[in-house]
Scaffold this motif. Structure first.
Motif, short mmCIF file in Angstrom:
data_model
loop_
_atom_site.label_atom_id
_atom_site.label_comp_id
_atom_site.label_asym_id
_atom_site.label_seq_id
_atom_site.Cartn_x
_atom_site.Cartn_y
_atom_site.Cartn_z
N SER A 80 -42.92 -45.43 39.81
CA SER A 80 -44.32 -45.11 38.86
C SER A 80 -45.21 -46.24 39.01
N HIS A 81 -45.04 -47.31 39.00
CA HIS A 81 -45.56 -48.46 39.26
C HIS A 81 -46.53 -48.57 40.62
N LEU A 82 -45.87 -48.37 41.60
CA LEU A 82 -46.29 -48.17 42.88
C LEU A 82 -47.46 -46.90 43.07
N SER A 83 -46.85 -46.05 42.39
CA SER A 83 -47.94 -44.66 42.68
C SER A 83 -49.05 -44.89 41.62
N TYR A 84 -49.06 -45.74 40.59
CA TYR A 84 -50.18 -46.08 39.90
C TYR A 84 -51.06 -47.10 40.81
N GLN A 85 -50.57 -47.98 41.49
CA GLN A 85 -51.34 -48.91 42.25
C GLN A 85 -51.90 -47.97 43.31
N ARG A 86 -51.19 -46.82 43.96
CA ARG A 86 -51.82 -46.11 45.00
C ARG A 86 -53.09 -45.14 44.61
N ALA A 87 -52.78 -44.90 43.10
CA ALA A 87 -53.99 -44.13 42.79
C ALA A 87 -55.15 -44.98 42.54
N ARG A 142 -66.33 -39.91 23.85
CA ARG A 142 -65.87 -38.63 24.20
C ARG A 142 -66.55 -38.31 25.60
N PHE A 143 -65.61 -38.01 26.55
CA PHE A 143 -66.08 -37.65 27.90
C PHE A 143 -65.56 -36.14 28.02
N SER A 144 -66.62 -35.41 28.92
CA SER A 144 -66.11 -34.12 29.17
C SER A 144 -65.84 -33.89 30.52
N GLU A 145 -66.01 -34.86 31.36
CA GLU A 145 -65.72 -34.59 32.83
C GLU A 145 -65.16 -35.99 33.30
N TRP A 146 -64.43 -35.60 34.26
CA TRP A 146 -63.52 -36.68 34.90
C TRP A 146 -63.42 -36.36 36.43
N LEU A 147 -63.47 -37.54 37.25
CA LEU A 147 -62.98 -37.30 38.69
C LEU A 147 -61.46 -38.17 38.53
N ALA A 148 -60.65 -37.32 39.08
CA ALA A 148 -59.11 -37.88 39.09
C ALA A 148 -58.66 -38.25 40.56
N PHE A 149 -57.78 -39.46 40.45
CA PHE A 149 -57.31 -39.99 41.84
C PHE A 149 -55.78 -39.93 41.51
N SER A 150 -55.05 -39.66 42.55
CA SER A 150 -53.72 -39.33 42.48
C SER A 150 -53.04 -40.47 43.50
N GLY A 151 -51.66 -41.05 43.13
CA GLY A 151 -51.28 -41.58 43.95
C GLY A 151 -49.69 -41.48 44.04
N THR A 152 -48.85 -41.65 44.91
CA THR A 152 -47.21 -41.47 45.26
C THR A 152 -46.77 -42.72 45.51
N SER A 153 -45.42 -42.53 45.23
CA SER A 153 -44.61 -43.93 45.70
C SER A 153 -44.30 -44.08 47.27
N VAL A 154 -45.27 -44.31 47.70
CA VAL A 154 -45.33 -44.67 49.08
C VAL A 154 -46.13 -45.88 49.35
N ASN A 196 -40.83 -38.91 45.03
CA ASN A 196 -42.16 -39.27 44.63
C ASN A 196 -42.66 -39.05 43.43
N SER A 197 -42.89 -40.21 42.77
CA SER A 197 -43.27 -40.39 41.62
C SER A 197 -44.93 -39.97 41.73
N CYS A 198 -45.59 -39.38 40.81
CA CYS A 198 -46.90 -39.09 41.00
C CYS A 198 -47.82 -39.99 39.72
N SER A 199 -48.79 -40.62 40.05
CA SER A 199 -49.68 -41.31 38.95
C SER A 199 -51.03 -40.85 39.15
N THR A 200 -51.84 -40.89 38.20
CA THR A 200 -53.20 -40.59 38.42
C THR A 200 -54.07 -41.33 37.47
N VAL A 201 -55.45 -41.47 37.87
CA VAL A 201 -56.37 -42.44 37.43
C VAL A 201 -57.49 -41.53 37.15
#
Length: 418
Positions: free
Chosen positions: A334-341, A311-323, A380-385
């Motif tokens: 979406s594969h590329l946007s996850y790579q960029r994230a 159980r995690f209560s806090e996250w730091l999220a990173f985003s990426g787009t399909s560029v 642009n697809s957007c993926s986040t980590v």
């Protein structure tokens, strides 16, 4: 403790055990045991390389990892009464490292490993940016993992099998081989390859008679990708408490499993990205007769996630787009946007003193969450980590005081492509 229907002796190689499993998919691999609907049983599992990766400070074993030998799977197990068209219900009652063995030479005996595979031996999600082989060893303290190769970080493992599935029918196997062969033919010299065709070399086929061995080995599918039967899905939420519904394609269903992970981030992005280990699975099975048609599950398993997530209560999220890194616009990739994230998260962690390889290894092993955040807003697809902040021994959030610098210890071992 449930009855152990597939025991493994840690002093013996996988092929030398009392019961021998397999490392290919084929409908003619005979079951090693039969269970009834409602039965509860325990299965021992060897880590996917059967001891080829060792607990040391070198990555030569990752560089030379014997990829044609994987995965070393326990099974198949026939379920009495199962017929094509049924759904096989599998409950994961418990899963963990090698029982009562908290030290030893095998992954799962108190330790596990994460590897970045070299481009020439499988590569990984970010192989163009990380072409060489690296390794991190993780020590287990209860359910917590920490590593001498990635300092000032520890986390609770979400233990799960990376691979579980039913046997394909002959027709389904032929479909796999045809479509994957067609894909390979579009770029047959690609490194790493586009897919892994049948390979008789190093095939382990359980109790297949010697008279049929060469034919079966030439037809049998490699276990690397997920397919309609489940297989190597690498879903980190297949943890204790999970219920999975598998399509049945052959009489008996012929269920197999292996590739246990102490922890993993969404995507297992380094290919050997989880914390790999051997261990055990306690399972219960049941059947839904005719369930494939009744529920429209004609291909690919459906599942109810486990109940023991950290159980995690806090996250730091990173985003990426399909560029691309070169600035080329791609359409809703979406594969590329996850790579960029992932690359943005890696770049961020280097500001705290981690090497890029340490950060990459961490994202593969820690319980990060990967999400498709936008798949409709052209182009642009957007993926986040999502990176849980509490796994660090320091405050990893941006602040006016600047990034903390991790204590310089041993770097992640590297073995350069030859």
């Amino acid at each position: 403790m449930p009855e152990v229907i597939f025991p493994l002796d840690s002093t013996k190689k996988f092929e030398d055990q009392e019961k021998v499993g397999h490392n290919r998919w084929h409908p003619e691999i005979p079951p090693v045991a039969t269970v009834k609907p409602g039965d509860v049983f325990r299965v021992h599992c060897r880590e996917w390389f059967d001891g080829a990766i060792v607990n040391d400070d070198s990555a030569e074993d990752i560089l030379n990892a014997p990829l044609p030998t994987v995965h070393k799977l326990s099974g198949p197990f026939a379920i009495e009464g199962a017929q094509p068209g049924d759904l096989l219900v599998v409950d994961i009652l418990d899963v963990g490292p090698v029982p009562q063995e908290d030290s030893g030479p095998l992954a799962g005996q108190g330790w596990g490993y994460t590897g970045i595979f070299s481009t020439n031996n499988g590569g990984g999600f970010l192989t163009e940016q990380f072409p060489d082989a690296y390794k991190a060893i993780w020590d287990f303290t209860g359910q917590v993992a920490s590593s001498r190769h990635i300092p000032e970080v520890s986390f609770t493992g979400l233990i799960h099998p990376g691979l579980m599935g039913t046997a394909p029918s002959a027709e389904l196997l032929a479909k796999w081989n045809k479509r994957e062969g067609d894909l390979i033919a579009t770029d047959p010299n690609r490194v790493p390859p586009l897919a892994l065709p049948p390979l008789p070399q190093d095939a382990v086929l359980g109790g297949v008679p010697q008279s049929d061995f060469d034919r079966v080995a030439g037809e049998a599918a490699r276990t690397a990708p997920p397919r309609e039967n489940g297989g190597n899905q690498d879903i980190k939420n297949f943890s204790k408490g999970t219920r999975v519904f598998y399509p049945v394609f052959v009489n008996g269903a012929n269920l197999s499993m292996g590739d246990l992970h102490f922890s993993q981030g969404d995507g297992e992005i380094t290919f050997c990205g989880a914390i790999e280990m051997g261990g055990f699975l306690d399972l219960r099975v049941d059947l839904i007769k005719g369930g494939m048609d009744t529920y429209g599950v004609s291909e690919n398993a459906i599942f109810m996630p486990g109940i023991v997530d950290p159980r995690f209560s806090e996250w730091l999220a990173f985003s990426g787009t399909s560029v691309t890194l070169d600035g080329e616009q791609k359409y809703l990739d979406s594969h590329l946007s996850y790579q960029r994230a992932c690359l943005h998260a890696i770049d961020y962690l280097t500001k705290f003193g981690y090497s890029r390889e340490q950060a990459y290894l961490l994202l593969g092993a820690a319980p990060i969450e990967g999400r498709l955040s936008g798949v409709v807003d052209i182009p642009n697809s957007c993926s986040t980590v999502y990176l849980p902040t509490s796994i660090f021994d320091f405050d990893v959030r941006p602040s006016a005081s600047g990034p903390h610098q991790v204590e310089s210890r041993m770097a992640a071992p590297m073995a350069k492509n030859k």
